[in-house]
Write an enzyme that holds these catalytic residues in place. Structure first.
Site, PDB file in Angstrom:
ATOM      1  N   SER A 198      -9.900   5.400  -5.270  1.00 19.37           N
ATOM      2  CA  SER A 198     -10.845   6.500  -5.482  1.00 19.37           C
ATOM      3  C   SER A 198     -10.339   7.558  -6.457  1.00 19.37           C
ATOM      4  O   SER A 198     -11.099   8.056  -7.283  1.00 19.37           O
ATOM      5  CB  SER A 198     -11.174   7.133  -4.132  1.00 19.37           C
ATOM      6  OG  SER A 198     -10.000   7.596  -3.494  1.00 19.37           O
ATOM      7  N   LYS A 204       0.862  -1.174   0.000  1.00 16.63           N
ATOM      8  CA  LYS A 204       0.000   0.000   0.000  1.00 16.63           C
ATOM      9  C   LYS A 204       0.899   1.224   0.000  1.00 16.63           C
ATOM     10  O   LYS A 204       1.613   1.488   0.964  1.00 16.63           O
ATOM     11  CB  LYS A 204      -0.905   0.001   1.218  1.00 16.63           C
ATOM     12  CG  LYS A 204      -1.748   1.258   1.281  1.00 16.63           C
ATOM     13  CD  LYS A 204      -2.774   1.186   2.374  1.00 16.63           C
ATOM     14  CE  LYS A 204      -3.581   2.467   2.403  1.00 16.63           C
ATOM     15  NZ  LYS A 204      -4.618   2.421   3.421  1.00 16.63           N
ATOM     16  N   LYS A 210       1.163  10.200   6.313  1.00 14.64           N
ATOM     17  CA  LYS A 210       0.958   8.761   6.169  1.00 14.64           C
ATOM     18  C   LYS A 210       2.170   8.098   5.507  1.00 14.64           C
ATOM     19  O   LYS A 210       2.298   6.882   5.511  1.00 14.64           O
ATOM     20  CB  LYS A 210      -0.337   8.476   5.385  1.00 14.64           C
ATOM     21  CG  LYS A 210      -1.601   8.781   6.183  1.00 14.64           C
ATOM     22  CD  LYS A 210      -2.827   7.984   5.728  1.00 14.64           C
ATOM     23  CE  LYS A 210      -4.031   8.271   6.624  1.00 14.64           C
ATOM     24  NZ  LYS A 210      -5.171   7.369   6.405  1.00 14.64           N
ATOM     25  N   ARG A 225     -10.792   9.588   1.280  1.00 14.65           N
ATOM     26  CA  ARG A 225     -10.683  10.223   2.606  1.00 14.65           C
ATOM     27  C   ARG A 225     -11.812  11.222   2.821  1.00 14.65           C
ATOM     28  O   ARG A 225     -12.323  11.376   3.923  1.00 14.65           O
ATOM     29  CB  ARG A 225      -9.311  10.889   2.750  1.00 14.65           C
ATOM     30  CG  ARG A 225      -8.206   9.846   2.836  1.00 14.65           C
ATOM     31  CD  ARG A 225      -6.833  10.449   2.977  1.00 14.65           C
ATOM     32  NE  ARG A 225      -5.820   9.396   2.869  1.00 14.65           N
ATOM     33  CZ  ARG A 225      -4.548   9.608   2.557  1.00 14.65           C
ATOM     34  NH1 ARG A 225      -4.117  10.838   2.346  1.00 14.65           N
ATOM     35  NH2 ARG A 225      -3.708   8.601   2.483  1.00 14.65           N
ATOM     36  N   GLU A 268       7.710  -6.648   1.683  1.00 10.31           N
ATOM     37  CA  GLU A 268       6.452  -6.564   2.437  1.00 10.31           C
ATOM     38  C   GLU A 268       5.584  -7.793   2.155  1.00 10.31           C
ATOM     39  O   GLU A 268       4.985  -8.371   3.059  1.00 10.31           O
ATOM     40  CB  GLU A 268       5.672  -5.305   2.034  1.00 10.31           C
ATOM     41  CG  GLU A 268       6.232  -4.004   2.574  1.00 10.31           C
ATOM     42  CD  GLU A 268       5.849  -3.748   4.028  1.00 10.31           C
ATOM     43  OE1 GLU A 268       5.251  -4.633   4.671  1.00 10.31           O
ATOM     44  OE2 GLU A 268       6.172  -2.649   4.539  1.00 10.31           O
ATOM     45  N   LYS A 318      -1.928  -1.467  -4.085  1.00 10.75           N
ATOM     46  CA  LYS A 318      -2.816  -0.309  -4.097  1.00 10.75           C
ATOM     47  C   LYS A 318      -2.002   0.960  -4.149  1.00 10.75           C
ATOM     48  O   LYS A 318      -1.028   1.067  -3.399  1.00 10.75           O
ATOM     49  CB  LYS A 318      -3.620  -0.375  -2.815  1.00 10.75           C
ATOM     50  CG  LYS A 318      -4.532   0.750  -2.546  1.00 10.75           C
ATOM     51  CD  LYS A 318      -5.133   0.528  -1.209  1.00 10.75           C
ATOM     52  CE  LYS A 318      -5.871   1.778  -0.822  1.00 10.75           C
ATOM     53  NZ  LYS A 318      -6.253   1.758   0.545  1.00 10.75           N
ATOM     54  N   TYR A 344     -14.596   0.691  -7.908  1.00 13.58           N
ATOM     55  CA  TYR A 344     -15.881   1.391  -7.799  1.00 13.58           C
ATOM     56  C   TYR A 344     -16.731   1.156  -9.045  1.00 13.58           C
ATOM     57  O   TYR A 344     -17.879   1.570  -9.099  1.00 13.58           O
ATOM     58  CB  TYR A 344     -15.638   2.889  -7.548  1.00 13.58           C
ATOM     59  CG  TYR A 344     -14.865   3.109  -6.261  1.00 13.58           C
ATOM     60  CD1 TYR A 344     -15.523   3.081  -5.032  1.00 13.58           C
ATOM     61  CD2 TYR A 344     -13.477   3.259  -6.258  1.00 13.58           C
ATOM     62  CE1 TYR A 344     -14.821   3.214  -3.845  1.00 13.58           C
ATOM     63  CE2 TYR A 344     -12.762   3.401  -5.076  1.00 13.58           C
ATOM     64  CZ  TYR A 344     -13.442   3.375  -3.878  1.00 13.58           C
ATOM     65  OH  TYR A 344     -12.757   3.496  -2.701  1.00 13.58           O
TER      66      TYR A 344
END
Ligand code: PBG
Length: 331
Positions: free
Chosen positions: A280, A200, A223, A210, A239, A254, A318
């Site tokens: 998004s 991520k 972040k 958000r 990871e 992502k 989406y």
């Protein structure tokens, strides 16, 4: 390798018509490989359009049930639920996330009771519940890894007990998969699937999300202090390998389209399904371009196919519902 060159080799033979192209196609857009994210709030009376995500909604509890029913009938069987928690329930440490009777846990049980066949994915991260909008607990000016792990452990067990088929840690704390897997075993939730957001990235493509869940204001701390650095790909492999060793079942990359190389690298190097999240910002960008008639709608399948071609096993998008509705014309 190809020593019989033209005219013996004519790749166009396999492109002659749609039936032949379908026979030899390497990837397919299939409804069973698409996951629809849905936003839901306890404090709205009916579904509301989301300004940041044109064409998507913030669902009330009842509207969510209707939407799930519609999705199931259209052939979309997997749903990722994201709550928008009212400000009054948020605090510094995300206490409400740990409540086994919170909105999401109750909702998960209700959804599974009404629609036993739906596969539900719930996010494990504190961002909907913290005033800071961070995915973890802030301590001494940093998002504290180990303190956050304790919270994620509780949250995961609660979500599993409530009936989530898949839990998806999206927080990027170190060691969380191991801690969560152990807690799931101990609490007799052996069959709960862990879909780990392994790669991520700290991305600017998450903005509209958000906005939708109300976690926009991450003051002070970035972040980027826990999500991956955009410039790295070897680190994604690290990871991914850690997550698998710690007990993840599925890995996620992502965002999607700007990170096709990462999807490709993970899917060819690890022995686990790799999912991609068309996030998004990617959606918002496409919607705007479609709205301005820069593109036709048929650019949508192309973006999704690129994710599958790169090696994604399934995709969170989406556009899942849109694809299902238009399936006969685009598949
Ligand atoms: C947070 C989370 C985010 C998304 C999914 N889970 C945002 C973030 O990390 O701030 C983004 C999804 C999207 O942009 O569609 N746990």
């Amino acid at each position: 390798m190809l020593n019989n060159l033209f005219p013996n080799v004519r790749p166009r033979r396999l492109r002659k018509n749609k039936i032949i192209r379908d026979l030899v196609s390497e990837t397919r857009l299939s409804k069973s490989k698409l996951i629809q994210p849905l936003f839901v709030s306890e404090s709205v009376a009916e579904k509301q359009p989301l300004e940041s995500l044109q064409g998507q909604f913030l669902f009330s509890r009842n509207a969510l049930f209707e939407e799930i029913d519609e999705l199931l009938n259209l052939g979309i069987k997997t749903i990722a639920l994201f709550p928008n928690i009212s400000e009054s329930l948020k605090d510094e440490v995300g206490t409400n996330a740990l409540d086994e009777k919170n909105f999401v846990c109750k909702l998960v049980s209700e959804v599974k009771e009404r629609f036993p066949e739906v596969v539900l994915i719930t996010d494990v991260a504190l961002d909907p519940y913290t005033i800071s909008g961070h995915d973890g607990i802030i301590n001494n000016g940093v998002v504290d890894n180990d303190l956050t792990l304790e919270a994620l452990e509780r949250m995961s067990v609660n979500l599993a007990e409530a009936g989530s088929d898949i839990i998806a840690p999206s927080d990027m704390m170190d060691g969380r998969i191991g801690v969560i897997r152990k807690a799931l075993e101990k609490s007799d939730n052996k069959d709960t699937i862990i879909l780990s957001y392994s790669a991520k990235y700290s991305s600017n493509f998450y903005g509209p999300f958000r906005e939708a869940i109300g976690s926009k204001k991450t003051e002070g701390i970035s972040k980027a202090s826990y999500q991956m650095d955009k410039r790295n790909i070897e680190e994604a492999l690290k990871e991914a390998e850690l997550d698998l060793q710690e007990g993840a079942d599925i890995l996620m990359v992502k965002p999607g389209m700007p990170y096709l190389d990462v999807i490709s690298k993970l899917s060819s190097n690890v022995n686990a399904p790799v999912f991609a999240y068309q996030v998004s910002g990617e959606y918002a960008m496409l919607q705007q371009a479609i709205d301005k008639k820069i593109f036709e709608h048929n650019v949508i399948p192309e973006t999704l196919i690129s994710l599958f071609r790169a090696g994604s096993s399934s995709v969170i998008t989406y556009y899942a519902k849109w694809v299902a509705k238009n399936y006969d014309n685009i598949s």
